[in-house]
Design a protein around this motif. Structure first.
Motif, PDB file in Angstrom:
ATOM      1  N   ALA A  32      14.857  41.501   2.784  1.00  0.00           N
ATOM      2  CA  ALA A  32      13.727  42.414   2.603  1.00  0.00           C
ATOM      3  C   ALA A  32      13.482  42.623   1.113  1.00  0.00           C
ATOM      4  O   ALA A  32      14.418  42.565   0.305  1.00  0.00           O
ATOM      5  CB  ALA A  32      14.024  43.752   3.263  1.00  0.00           C
ATOM      6  N   SER A  33      12.225  42.866   0.767  1.00  0.00           N
ATOM      7  CA  SER A  33      11.847  43.073  -0.624  1.00  0.00           C
ATOM      8  C   SER A  33      10.697  44.080  -0.692  1.00  0.00           C
ATOM      9  O   SER A  33       9.893  44.159   0.233  1.00  0.00           O
ATOM     10  CB  SER A  33      11.399  41.743  -1.248  1.00  0.00           C
ATOM     11  OG  SER A  33      10.826  41.947  -2.525  1.00  0.00           O
ATOM     12  N   TYR A  44      17.113  43.121  -0.414  1.00  0.00           N
ATOM     13  CA  TYR A  44      18.163  43.679   0.424  1.00  0.00           C
ATOM     14  C   TYR A  44      18.407  42.703   1.568  1.00  0.00           C
ATOM     15  O   TYR A  44      17.496  42.381   2.330  1.00  0.00           O
ATOM     16  CB  TYR A  44      17.728  45.043   0.962  1.00  0.00           C
ATOM     17  CG  TYR A  44      18.715  45.654   1.932  1.00  0.00           C
ATOM     18  CD1 TYR A  44      19.912  46.197   1.476  1.00  0.00           C
ATOM     19  CD2 TYR A  44      18.449  45.683   3.294  1.00  0.00           C
ATOM     20  CE1 TYR A  44      20.823  46.755   2.359  1.00  0.00           C
ATOM     21  CE2 TYR A  44      19.348  46.247   4.185  1.00  0.00           C
ATOM     22  CZ  TYR A  44      20.529  46.774   3.711  1.00  0.00           C
ATOM     23  OH  TYR A  44      21.433  47.322   4.589  1.00  0.00           O
ATOM     24  N   ALA A  45      19.642  42.216   1.669  1.00  0.00           N
ATOM     25  CA  ALA A  45      19.986  41.242   2.709  1.00  0.00           C
ATOM     26  C   ALA A  45      20.282  41.952   4.025  1.00  0.00           C
ATOM     27  O   ALA A  45      21.128  42.844   4.081  1.00  0.00           O
ATOM     28  CB  ALA A  45      21.182  40.413   2.274  1.00  0.00           C
ATOM     29  N   PHE A  77      12.407  51.068   0.147  1.00  0.00           N
ATOM     30  CA  PHE A  77      13.084  50.944  -1.135  1.00  0.00           C
ATOM     31  C   PHE A  77      12.864  52.218  -1.947  1.00  0.00           C
ATOM     32  O   PHE A  77      11.781  52.791  -1.935  1.00  0.00           O
ATOM     33  CB  PHE A  77      12.577  49.727  -1.909  1.00  0.00           C
ATOM     34  CG  PHE A  77      13.110  48.426  -1.380  1.00  0.00           C
ATOM     35  CD1 PHE A  77      14.291  47.904  -1.875  1.00  0.00           C
ATOM     36  CD2 PHE A  77      12.448  47.741  -0.384  1.00  0.00           C
ATOM     37  CE1 PHE A  77      14.794  46.712  -1.393  1.00  0.00           C
ATOM     38  CE2 PHE A  77      12.937  46.550   0.116  1.00  0.00           C
ATOM     39  CZ  PHE A  77      14.118  46.034  -0.392  1.00  0.00           C
ATOM     40  N   VAL A  78      13.894  52.667  -2.639  1.00  0.00           N
ATOM     41  CA  VAL A  78      13.828  53.904  -3.426  1.00  0.00           C
ATOM     42  C   VAL A  78      12.862  53.713  -4.593  1.00  0.00           C
ATOM     43  O   VAL A  78      12.846  52.673  -5.243  1.00  0.00           O
ATOM     44  CB  VAL A  78      15.233  54.276  -3.940  1.00  0.00           C
ATOM     45  CG1 VAL A  78      15.179  55.515  -4.807  1.00  0.00           C
ATOM     46  CG2 VAL A  78      16.176  54.493  -2.772  1.00  0.00           C
ATOM     47  N   ARG A  79      12.048  54.739  -4.861  1.00  0.00           N
ATOM     48  CA  ARG A  79      11.097  54.759  -5.980  1.00  0.00           C
ATOM     49  C   ARG A  79      10.181  53.536  -6.008  1.00  0.00           C
ATOM     50  O   ARG A  79       9.999  52.906  -7.040  1.00  0.00           O
ATOM     51  CB  ARG A  79      11.840  54.882  -7.309  1.00  0.00           C
ATOM     52  CG  ARG A  79      12.341  56.276  -7.554  1.00  0.00           C
ATOM     53  CD  ARG A  79      13.045  56.377  -8.886  1.00  0.00           C
ATOM     54  NE  ARG A  79      14.446  56.644  -8.590  1.00  0.00           N
ATOM     55  CZ  ARG A  79      15.464  55.870  -8.930  1.00  0.00           C
ATOM     56  NH1 ARG A  79      15.284  54.806  -9.618  1.00  0.00           N
ATOM     57  NH2 ARG A  79      16.681  56.191  -8.596  1.00  0.00           N
ATOM     58  N   VAL A  84       7.613  47.255   2.867  1.00  0.00           N
ATOM     59  CA  VAL A  84       8.791  46.394   2.806  1.00  0.00           C
ATOM     60  C   VAL A  84       8.375  45.050   3.393  1.00  0.00           C
ATOM     61  O   VAL A  84       7.806  44.992   4.485  1.00  0.00           O
ATOM     62  CB  VAL A  84       9.976  46.987   3.597  1.00  0.00           C
ATOM     63  CG1 VAL A  84      11.137  46.014   3.647  1.00  0.00           C
ATOM     64  CG2 VAL A  84      10.418  48.312   2.987  1.00  0.00           C
ATOM     65  N   TYR A  85       8.654  43.993   2.674  1.00  0.00           N
ATOM     66  CA  TYR A  85       8.322  42.644   3.118  1.00  0.00           C
ATOM     67  C   TYR A  85       9.596  41.952   3.590  1.00  0.00           C
ATOM     68  O   TYR A  85      10.659  42.146   3.013  1.00  0.00           O
ATOM     69  CB  TYR A  85       7.673  41.845   1.982  1.00  0.00           C
ATOM     70  CG  TYR A  85       6.344  42.418   1.567  1.00  0.00           C
ATOM     71  CD1 TYR A  85       5.170  41.953   2.137  1.00  0.00           C
ATOM     72  CD2 TYR A  85       6.273  43.433   0.622  1.00  0.00           C
ATOM     73  CE1 TYR A  85       3.945  42.491   1.771  1.00  0.00           C
ATOM     74  CE2 TYR A  85       5.051  43.976   0.249  1.00  0.00           C
ATOM     75  CZ  TYR A  85       3.898  43.501   0.821  1.00  0.00           C
ATOM     76  OH  TYR A  85       2.693  44.034   0.471  1.00  0.00           O
TER      77      TYR A  85
END
Length: 116
Positions: A32-33, A44-45, A77-79, A84-85
């Motif tokens: 995820a990105s 994030y895996a 994702f923080v800040r 999320v992709y």
């Protein structure tokens, strides 16, 4: 886009569109990105080398070899922006090839120590 709330389960299914019943799918990697352009620096895996990295990940039984079903909890994702992709890498194997990547399952890859 698919809209879910944080901590809500996100259910996914991947399908191989092929008429050959002897093929099967294996989920090798899912990352995820916060952006669709970069899946390496801020990522994030969820799955890596066939191993679950996210504790909320679960796979589900599928009666078909050409379909994978799994879920994980939605997060942000923080800040960053609220999007999320997800990018996943799947492997296609012969169903009864027991030496294939599909039958190896989780593969732990260890980093080697560099000697001077």
């Amino acid at each position: 886009p698919y809209h879910v709330s944080i901590n809500q389960n996100l259910y996914l299914e991947a399908s191989l569109h092929n008429s050959d019943p002897s093929l099967e799918l294996f989920l090798d990697t899912c990352v995820a990105s916060p952006t669709h352009q970069n899946f390496t620096t801020r990522s994030y895996a969820i799955i890596q080398n066939g191993c679950a990295k996210d504790p909320t990940y679960s796979s589900y039984y599928s009666p078909y070899r050409h379909k994978l079903r799994f879920k994980f909890n939605a997060f942000q994702f923080v800040r960053s922006n609220p999007e999320v992709y997800l990018q996943c890498e799947l492997v296609v194997c012969r169903a009864f090839d027991y030496s294939s990547r599909c039958h190896q399952g989780c593969v732990q890859r260890y980093k080697r120590e560099a000697n001077s």
